[in-house]
Write a protein that holds these residues in place. Structure first.
Motif, PDB file in Angstrom:
ATOM      1  N   PRO A  40       0.837  -1.212   0.000  1.00  0.00           N
ATOM      2  CA  PRO A  40       0.000   0.000   0.000  1.00  0.00           C
ATOM      3  C   PRO A  40       0.863   1.250   0.000  1.00  0.00           C
ATOM      4  O   PRO A  40       1.934   1.266   0.618  1.00  0.00           O
ATOM      5  N   LEU A  41       0.428   2.295  -0.701  1.00  0.00           N
ATOM      6  CA  LEU A  41       1.178   3.551  -0.795  1.00  0.00           C
ATOM      7  C   LEU A  41       0.352   4.683  -0.195  1.00  0.00           C
ATOM      8  O   LEU A  41      -0.841   4.522   0.072  1.00  0.00           O
ATOM      9  N   LYS A  42       1.015   5.818  -0.025  1.00  0.00           N
ATOM     10  CA  LYS A  42       0.309   7.023   0.438  1.00  0.00           C
ATOM     11  C   LYS A  42      -0.842   7.316  -0.544  1.00  0.00           C
ATOM     12  O   LYS A  42      -0.615   7.313  -1.761  1.00  0.00           O
ATOM     13  N   PRO A  43      -2.048   7.548  -0.029  1.00  0.00           N
ATOM     14  CA  PRO A  43      -3.164   7.800  -0.952  1.00  0.00           C
ATOM     15  C   PRO A  43      -2.904   9.008  -1.852  1.00  0.00           C
ATOM     16  O   PRO A  43      -2.331  10.001  -1.413  1.00  0.00           O
ATOM     17  N   LEU A  44      -3.336   8.890  -3.090  1.00  0.00           N
ATOM     18  CA  LEU A  44      -3.196   9.984  -4.054  1.00  0.00           C
ATOM     19  C   LEU A  44      -4.069  11.163  -3.616  1.00  0.00           C
ATOM     20  O   LEU A  44      -5.140  10.937  -3.048  1.00  0.00           O
ATOM     21  N   PRO A  45      -3.647  12.412  -3.897  1.00  0.00           N
ATOM     22  CA  PRO A  45      -4.606  13.503  -3.691  1.00  0.00           C
ATOM     23  C   PRO A  45      -5.766  13.264  -4.654  1.00  0.00           C
ATOM     24  O   PRO A  45      -5.578  12.603  -5.681  1.00  0.00           O
ATOM     25  N   ARG A  46      -6.970  13.782  -4.364  1.00  0.00           N
ATOM     26  CA  ARG A  46      -8.083  13.576  -5.294  1.00  0.00           C
ATOM     27  C   ARG A  46      -7.716  14.140  -6.664  1.00  0.00           C
ATOM     28  O   ARG A  46      -7.286  15.288  -6.773  1.00  0.00           O
ATOM     29  N   MET A  47      -7.850  13.323  -7.687  1.00  0.00           N
ATOM     30  CA  MET A  47      -7.549  13.801  -9.036  1.00  0.00           C
ATOM     31  C   MET A  47      -8.735  13.487  -9.944  1.00  0.00           C
ATOM     32  O   MET A  47      -9.343  12.422  -9.832  1.00  0.00           O
ATOM     33  N   ASP A  48      -9.053  14.433 -10.835  1.00  0.00           N
ATOM     34  CA  ASP A  48     -10.169  14.252 -11.771  1.00  0.00           C
ATOM     35  C   ASP A  48      -9.624  13.713 -13.078  1.00  0.00           C
ATOM     36  O   ASP A  48      -8.579  14.159 -13.552  1.00  0.00           O
ATOM     37  N   LEU A  49     -10.344  12.746 -13.628  1.00  0.00           N
ATOM     38  CA  LEU A  49      -9.842  12.122 -14.850  1.00  0.00           C
ATOM     39  C   LEU A  49     -10.953  11.798 -15.826  1.00  0.00           C
ATOM     40  O   LEU A  49     -12.126  11.723 -15.447  1.00  0.00           O
ATOM     41  N   VAL A  50     -10.535  11.598 -17.070  1.00  0.00           N
ATOM     42  CA  VAL A  50     -11.446  11.128 -18.118  1.00  0.00           C
ATOM     43  C   VAL A  50     -10.938   9.767 -18.560  1.00  0.00           C
ATOM     44  O   VAL A  50      -9.732   9.576 -18.729  1.00  0.00           O
ATOM     45  N   ILE A  51     -11.862   8.814 -18.703  1.00  0.00           N
ATOM     46  CA  ILE A  51     -11.512   7.506 -19.253  1.00  0.00           C
ATOM     47  C   ILE A  51     -12.214   7.421 -20.603  1.00  0.00           C
ATOM     48  O   ILE A  51     -13.398   7.756 -20.716  1.00  0.00           O
ATOM     49  N   SER A  52     -11.481   6.986 -21.625  1.00  0.00           N
ATOM     50  CA  SER A  52     -12.076   6.944 -22.959  1.00  0.00           C
ATOM     51  C   SER A  52     -11.650   5.681 -23.702  1.00  0.00           C
ATOM     52  O   SER A  52     -10.541   5.173 -23.503  1.00  0.00           O
ATOM     53  N   ILE A  53     -12.556   5.185 -24.541  1.00  0.00           N
ATOM     54  CA  ILE A  53     -12.274   3.971 -25.329  1.00  0.00           C
ATOM     55  C   ILE A  53     -12.666   4.247 -26.776  1.00  0.00           C
ATOM     56  O   ILE A  53     -13.734   4.803 -27.034  1.00  0.00           O
ATOM     57  N   GLY A  54     -11.780   3.844 -27.700  1.00  0.00           N
ATOM     58  CA  GLY A  54     -12.040   4.163 -29.107  1.00  0.00           C
ATOM     59  C   GLY A  54     -12.272   2.954 -29.989  1.00  0.00           C
ATOM     60  O   GLY A  54     -12.426   3.089 -31.199  1.00  0.00           O
ATOM     61  N   GLY A  55     -12.286   1.759 -29.417  1.00  0.00           N
ATOM     62  CA  GLY A  55     -12.481   0.559 -30.233  1.00  0.00           C
ATOM     63  C   GLY A  55     -12.070  -0.680 -29.460  1.00  0.00           C
ATOM     64  O   GLY A  55     -11.839  -0.617 -28.253  1.00  0.00           O
ATOM     65  N   GLU A  56     -11.970  -1.799 -30.180  1.00  0.00           N
ATOM     66  CA  GLU A  56     -11.606  -3.077 -29.565  1.00  0.00           C
ATOM     67  C   GLU A  56     -10.135  -3.078 -29.128  1.00  0.00           C
ATOM     68  O   GLU A  56      -9.295  -2.473 -29.784  1.00  0.00           O
ATOM     69  N   GLY A  57      -9.832  -3.819 -28.075  1.00  0.00           N
ATOM     70  CA  GLY A  57      -8.450  -3.935 -27.617  1.00  0.00           C
ATOM     71  C   GLY A  57      -7.733  -5.109 -28.264  1.00  0.00           C
ATOM     72  O   GLY A  57      -8.268  -5.760 -29.169  1.00  0.00           O
ATOM     73  N   MET A  58      -6.519  -5.365 -27.810  1.00  0.00           N
ATOM     74  CA  MET A  58      -5.757  -6.548 -28.263  1.00  0.00           C
ATOM     75  C   MET A  58      -5.775  -7.561 -27.132  1.00  0.00           C
ATOM     76  O   MET A  58      -5.923  -7.195 -25.972  1.00  0.00           O
ATOM     77  N   SER A  59      -5.581  -8.828 -27.437  1.00  0.00           N
ATOM     78  CA  SER A  59      -5.594  -9.819 -26.355  1.00  0.00           C
ATOM     79  C   SER A  59      -4.326  -9.652 -25.508  1.00  0.00           C
ATOM     80  O   SER A  59      -3.245  -9.330 -26.035  1.00  0.00           O
ATOM     81  N   THR A  60      -4.494  -9.864 -24.196  1.00  0.00           N
ATOM     82  CA  THR A  60      -3.348  -9.682 -23.299  1.00  0.00           C
ATOM     83  C   THR A  60      -2.221 -10.677 -23.638  1.00  0.00           C
ATOM     84  O   THR A  60      -1.056 -10.257 -23.715  1.00  0.00           O
ATOM     85  N   PRO A  61      -2.516 -11.986 -23.880  1.00  0.00           N
ATOM     86  CA  PRO A  61      -1.422 -12.896 -24.247  1.00  0.00           C
ATOM     87  C   PRO A  61      -0.680 -12.435 -25.505  1.00  0.00           C
ATOM     88  O   PRO A  61       0.544 -12.545 -25.593  1.00  0.00           O
ATOM     89  N   ALA A  62      -1.419 -11.874 -26.476  1.00  0.00           N
ATOM     90  CA  ALA A  62      -0.774 -11.395 -27.714  1.00  0.00           C
ATOM     91  C   ALA A  62       0.201 -10.262 -27.383  1.00  0.00           C
ATOM     92  O   ALA A  62       1.292 -10.174 -27.963  1.00  0.00           O
ATOM     93  N   MET A  63      -0.172  -9.426 -26.429  1.00  0.00           N
ATOM     94  CA  MET A  63       0.721  -8.308 -26.087  1.00  0.00           C
ATOM     95  C   MET A  63       1.958  -8.796 -25.335  1.00  0.00           C
ATOM     96  O   MET A  63       3.052  -8.299 -25.554  1.00  0.00           O
TER      97      MET A  63
END
Ligand code: ATP
Length: 288
Positions: A155-178
């Motif tokens: 566990p680490l020191k908690p982050l200060p509150r931060m505002d963020l945007v999460i965005s997705i633009g299409g299909e991902g790649m498989s994790t094993p492939a990466m």
């Protein structure tokens, strides 16, 4: 009993190397965000495990991590129990936000209370590690350094509150492939996990945003150009920093405040991307 299952983002994600057993060791700083699924857990008197979901893009049989959580919990507790679990999904599926792992961790916390088993969080992490590498982190969440296959958690020191945007633009790649791509071209590590640890210790929001990094990002960008596009829209519209989360394809960017995050989220949506804004939170085991 209703339990919130919060999404996670990876502030940094370094693949450290391949192990003899074929798994990869990672070094990643994970952070809980306010986006969450809702998990309703009831006892089933006939000792069956029944999963229901409001989304049809996840399995509701034994392949669901929530089902695996139930099986592993009852085995560890030595109980012949059953549960009916309803999953209300808000976390995008297969996006690098650990939705399934978080649902499973929330299920373990809820079953522990429902069956009054009194397992410590450490024990719940051990049960979770049996079926998912991100589940141990999701038991308590917050800001944490995850090493090994993700199961060694500091566990680490908690982050200060931060505002963020999460965005997705299409299909991902498989994790094993990466991981396979990573093994083929073992790039030089450019992820500054130690610098990020330092910035977190100083509660330096700008320093944190400047050190976001992910080994998988370059691999994924070769095939998924929308990641680069989303990142540049975020940066051009005030983001302090932006990066792909986990094995993608979601991208997140940190902003000065909620208003700026909301504006960028709206802009991304107007350009045809999936986007929403949220904020960092310090714990994952908050009761509803
Ligand atoms: P991670 O960041 O841990 O790699 P992810 O965010 O990329 O995970 P998930 O949303 O957890 O991905 O989904 C990965 C796969 O797990 C999907 O193919 C999905 O069918 C399966 N899955 C099993 N249980 C669940 C669940 N409760 N919610 C979402 N997906 C689930």
């Amino acid at each position: 009993m209703v339990e919130r299952a919060y999404a996670k983002i990876n502030l940094t994600l370094e693949v450290v190397g391949k192990r003899d057993d074929g798994y990869h060791n990672i070094r990643s700083i994970m952070q809980t965000v306010s986006l969450c699924d809702y998990i309703t857990v009831k006892k089933d008197e006939s000792d069956a495990i029944i999963i229901k979901s409001d989304k049809c893009n996840i399995p509701t049989d034994k392949r669901n991590l929530v089902y695996k959580a139930c099986e592993s919990f009852f085995r560890a507790a030595g109980i012949k129990g059953g549960a009916i679990i309803e999953i209300k999904k808000h976390i995008p599926v297969a996006a690098g936000l650990a939705g399934g792992s978080s649902d499973a961790a929330a299920t373990l916390r809820a079953l522990n209370r429902l069956y009054k088993t009194g397992f410590s969080e450490d024990m719940l992490r051990k049960i979770g590690a049996i079926f998912g590498a991100d589940v141990p982190y999701c038991i308590s969440g917050g800001t944490a350094l995850c090493e090994g296959i993700g199961d060694i958690i500091t566990p680490l020191k908690p982050l200060p509150r931060m505002d963020l945007v999460i965005s997705i633009g299409g299909e991902g790649m498989s994790t094993p492939a990466m991981y396979a791509k990573f093994d083929d071209n073992m790039q030089q590590n450019t992820i500054d996990t130690d610098g990020m640890l330092d910035a977190i210790n100083k509660s330096d929001a700008r320093g944190i945003a400047a050190r976001l990094g992910n080994t998988f990002e370059r691999i994924c960008c070769e095939k998924r150009s929308f990641i680069i596009k989303i990142k540049s829209i975020m940066i051009q519209n005030g983001a302090l920093g932006a990066v792909m989360s986990g094995s993608g394809p979601s991208v997140f960017g940190f902003f000065h405040d909620k208003e700026e995050a909301a504006r960028c989220s709206k802009l991304l949506i107007s350009k045809g991307y999936y986007a929403f804004y949220c904020n960092t939170i310090n714990i994952a085991n908050k009761k509803s």
